[in-house]
Design a protein around this motif. Sequence first.
Motif, PDB file in Angstrom:
ATOM      1  N   GLY A 161       0.806  -1.214   0.000  1.00  0.00           N
ATOM      2  CA  GLY A 161       0.000   0.000   0.000  1.00  0.00           C
ATOM      3  C   GLY A 161       0.836   1.259   0.000  1.00  0.00           C
ATOM      4  N   VAL A 162       0.251   2.322   0.563  1.00  0.00           N
ATOM      5  CA  VAL A 162       0.779   3.666   0.334  1.00  0.00           C
ATOM      6  C   VAL A 162       1.635   4.226   1.475  1.00  0.00           C
ATOM      7  CG1 VAL A 162      -1.046   4.274  -1.295  1.00  0.00           C
ATOM      8  CG2 VAL A 162      -1.405   4.695   1.138  1.00  0.00           C
ATOM      9  N   ARG A 163       1.914   3.418   2.499  1.00  0.00           N
ATOM     10  CA  ARG A 163       2.766   3.940   3.577  1.00  0.00           C
ATOM     11  C   ARG A 163       3.916   2.998   3.933  1.00  0.00           C
ATOM     12  NH1 ARG A 163      -2.239   5.413   7.309  1.00  0.00           N
ATOM     13  NH2 ARG A 163      -2.908   7.361   6.337  1.00  0.00           N
ATOM     14  N   VAL A 164       4.245   2.132   2.992  1.00  0.00           N
ATOM     15  CA  VAL A 164       5.281   1.126   3.248  1.00  0.00           C
ATOM     16  C   VAL A 164       6.629   1.795   3.493  1.00  0.00           C
ATOM     17  CG1 VAL A 164       6.525  -0.808   2.193  1.00  0.00           C
ATOM     18  CG2 VAL A 164       4.038  -0.626   1.948  1.00  0.00           C
ATOM     19  N   LEU A 165       6.848   2.867   2.761  1.00  0.00           N
ATOM     20  CA  LEU A 165       8.068   3.653   2.881  1.00  0.00           C
ATOM     21  C   LEU A 165       8.434   3.915   4.343  1.00  0.00           C
ATOM     22  CD1 LEU A 165      10.041   5.800   1.616  1.00  0.00           C
ATOM     23  CD2 LEU A 165       8.080   7.334   1.490  1.00  0.00           C
ATOM     24  N   ARG A 166       7.445   4.200   5.153  1.00  0.00           N
ATOM     25  CA  ARG A 166       7.710   4.560   6.550  1.00  0.00           C
ATOM     26  C   ARG A 166       7.475   3.414   7.531  1.00  0.00           C
ATOM     27  NH1 ARG A 166       5.223   9.865   9.521  1.00  0.00           N
ATOM     28  NH2 ARG A 166       5.955   9.435  11.640  1.00  0.00           N
ATOM     29  N   TRP A 167       6.411   2.649   7.312  1.00  0.00           N
ATOM     30  CA  TRP A 167       6.038   1.681   8.342  1.00  0.00           C
ATOM     31  C   TRP A 167       6.101   0.224   7.891  1.00  0.00           C
ATOM     32  CZ3 TRP A 167       2.774   6.281   8.677  1.00  0.00           C
ATOM     33  CH2 TRP A 167       3.001   7.032   9.845  1.00  0.00           C
ATOM     34  N   GLY A 168       6.504  -0.002   6.644  1.00  0.00           N
ATOM     35  CA  GLY A 168       6.647  -1.378   6.195  1.00  0.00           C
ATOM     36  C   GLY A 168       5.342  -1.987   5.713  1.00  0.00           C
ATOM     37  N   MET A 169       5.398  -3.279   5.411  1.00  0.00           N
ATOM     38  CA  MET A 169       4.244  -3.982   4.861  1.00  0.00           C
ATOM     39  C   MET A 169       3.459  -4.636   5.997  1.00  0.00           C
ATOM     40  SD  MET A 169       5.961  -5.192   1.282  1.00  0.00           S
ATOM     41  CE  MET A 169       4.478  -5.808   0.560  1.00  0.00           C
ATOM     42  N   ALA A 170       2.389  -5.344   5.624  1.00  0.00           N
ATOM     43  CA  ALA A 170       1.553  -5.976   6.653  1.00  0.00           C
ATOM     44  C   ALA A 170       2.410  -6.785   7.622  1.00  0.00           C
ATOM     45  CB  ALA A 170       0.488  -6.854   5.997  1.00  0.00           C
ATOM     46  N   ARG A 171       3.388  -7.485   7.075  1.00  0.00           N
ATOM     47  CA  ARG A 171       4.258  -8.324   7.905  1.00  0.00           C
ATOM     48  C   ARG A 171       4.862  -7.552   9.074  1.00  0.00           C
ATOM     49  NH1 ARG A 171       6.631 -12.759   6.459  1.00  0.00           N
ATOM     50  NH2 ARG A 171       6.449 -12.385   4.232  1.00  0.00           N
ATOM     51  N   ASP A 172       5.219  -6.320   8.810  1.00  0.00           N
ATOM     52  CA  ASP A 172       5.903  -5.525   9.830  1.00  0.00           C
ATOM     53  C   ASP A 172       4.965  -5.069  10.937  1.00  0.00           C
ATOM     54  OD1 ASP A 172       8.601  -5.355   8.534  1.00  0.00           O
ATOM     55  OD2 ASP A 172       7.330  -4.612   6.934  1.00  0.00           O
ATOM     56  N   MET A 173       3.680  -5.291  10.765  1.00  0.00           N
ATOM     57  CA  MET A 173       2.729  -4.880  11.803  1.00  0.00           C
ATOM     58  C   MET A 173       2.170  -6.066  12.575  1.00  0.00           C
ATOM     59  SD  MET A 173       0.953  -2.054   9.434  1.00  0.00           S
ATOM     60  CE  MET A 173       2.119  -1.277   8.314  1.00  0.00           C
ATOM     61  N   VAL A 174       2.534  -7.277  12.143  1.00  0.00           N
ATOM     62  CA  VAL A 174       1.992  -8.470  12.800  1.00  0.00           C
ATOM     63  C   VAL A 174       2.894  -8.878  13.956  1.00  0.00           C
ATOM     64  CG1 VAL A 174       1.422 -10.910  12.515  1.00  0.00           C
ATOM     65  CG2 VAL A 174       0.930  -9.292  10.676  1.00  0.00           C
ATOM     66  N   LEU A 175       2.360  -8.791  15.156  1.00  0.00           N
ATOM     67  CA  LEU A 175       3.123  -9.252  16.318  1.00  0.00           C
ATOM     68  C   LEU A 175       2.672 -10.653  16.725  1.00  0.00           C
ATOM     69  CD1 LEU A 175       3.212  -6.019  18.512  1.00  0.00           C
ATOM     70  CD2 LEU A 175       4.967  -6.909  16.976  1.00  0.00           C
ATOM     71  N   GLY A 176       1.382 -10.869  16.667  1.00  0.00           N
ATOM     72  CA  GLY A 176       0.850 -12.166  17.063  1.00  0.00           C
ATOM     73  C   GLY A 176      -0.081 -12.700  15.999  1.00  0.00           C
ATOM     74  N   LEU A 177      -0.216 -14.018  15.959  1.00  0.00           N
ATOM     75  CA  LEU A 177      -1.073 -14.613  14.943  1.00  0.00           C
ATOM     76  C   LEU A 177      -1.717 -15.886  15.489  1.00  0.00           C
ATOM     77  CD1 LEU A 177      -1.434 -13.572  12.009  1.00  0.00           C
ATOM     78  CD2 LEU A 177       0.097 -15.385  11.270  1.00  0.00           C
TER      79      LEU A 177
END
Length: 475
Positions: free
Chosen positions: A159-175
């Motif tokens: 998406g449109v903010r990967v530059l700063r915060w990464g992709m979905a993977r970078d937001m997943v702490l638990g699954l």
Amino acid sequence: VNSDQVGRTGSSDLLASLQSIVGGANVFSHDGIEERYCTDVLRKHSSRPAYVVRPADTQQVSAVVKVAADAGVTITALGGRTGVVGGGISPDGGLILSLERMTRVLEVDAASMTMTVEAGVPLQIAQESADAHGFILPLDLGARGSATIGGNIATNAGGVRVLRWGMARDMVLGLEAVLADGTVVSSLSKSLKDNAGYHWKDLLVGSEGTLGIITRAVLRLRPRPSSTQTALLALRSFEPVPELLRKLEGRFAGQLSSFELMWNDLYEFSSGARLQVRPRPLPAGSPLYVLIETLGSDAVRDLELFQTGLEEAQESGLIEDAVIAQSERDRTHFWDIRDDLSELFRPLFPLAAFDISLSLADMPAFVERTRAGILHEFPDSQLFYYGHAGDGNLHLIASLDRNDPEAESKVDMTVYSCVRALGGSISAEHGIGTAKREFIGFTRTPQELRLMRSIKQALDPRNILNPGKVLPDLQ
Ligand code: LAC
Ligand code: ZN
């Protein structure tokens, strides 16, 4: 329901078992299946699933997987149906497991800055719930209204903010996920640091439903920025883009969150379609437009920095023209030109849609070569280039010749050969699904593909979970 009771019996037994797990109102079969479960957003891929099942919770997902696997019926997990590579299309006769009833935001934990959600929560709902608690869930993309968190994770959405915060993977702490035999694996950890063994979560992220079915996730949140600056820039050519990106990232001190490219064809087309509503923010006709946004916490200081940064860029000749959004209405208009494309493209169907990544320096060569190659073969094709330059991610939409059944494979070959020659990836963020499966070898080595196959074999030895996606058939 115990899967042993079902055994390898007929489809009426499977139907009865499914009904007893999720209730009759949440099972559809054969002719009772609505069209929306059979096709995708581009209307390019479609099939005839035999069952659609809508479980209410993880235990039901697990029970459904057990009985379906036992009956030898394939299972395709389905989120918001916004995928464009056929990943959510069931094989004929398979079972669609839709997460659409699992839409609870279970918790927003302010102390750990996390949220815990069920897989079927639409991205926008998750964003709004983070916002209501003073946080931002930075994952963002045009399909936010329908796309679900489970689908976002299963495809490792960008998406449109990967530059700063990464992709979905970078937001997943638990699954939490259900494996091919119905086992529930759960690690709803809230820590950034957790090196206790293999990170199986990372295997499931981006696996497109082929290794497990994601049922819940813990997502990392950030404090909500309180000031937003948005601008549209016109450039004389692509050439200054790398330097512009570097300069702005540095100048804006970590606040640059979007840097979106639109070549003139796309800008002219998309802003032109909105002329009854708003005039163009900048005149059409420049070779390239960039939509940039910073998110910060001090409106006065941030705006000053934003203006200074843009003035400097203009003075040093990196940008030709710039317009800063003066209101939320402006901002929405700028973003709609970039983001709100699917309806605009509809009259141009059938389309080929590409999502490639390569080094920023190679982008002009890619655009030039593919444009020349496609137009040489199909002079009437309409081509739209745009992308997330901060991430090296380019999209190309090409309208296809309706009278040539080979048109798509010819255009595919032109584009992917160019990607291979430039050492890029055939999929930056949309995944492989079935649409790009035959080309995965253009980006991945045979050794990598063998490793992927061993992983699939280990987790889903009977090939029950979303078969036919990602990996090409063995020769
Ligand atoms: C976008 C989708 C197509 O960037 O990835 O608009
Ligand atoms: Zn994109």
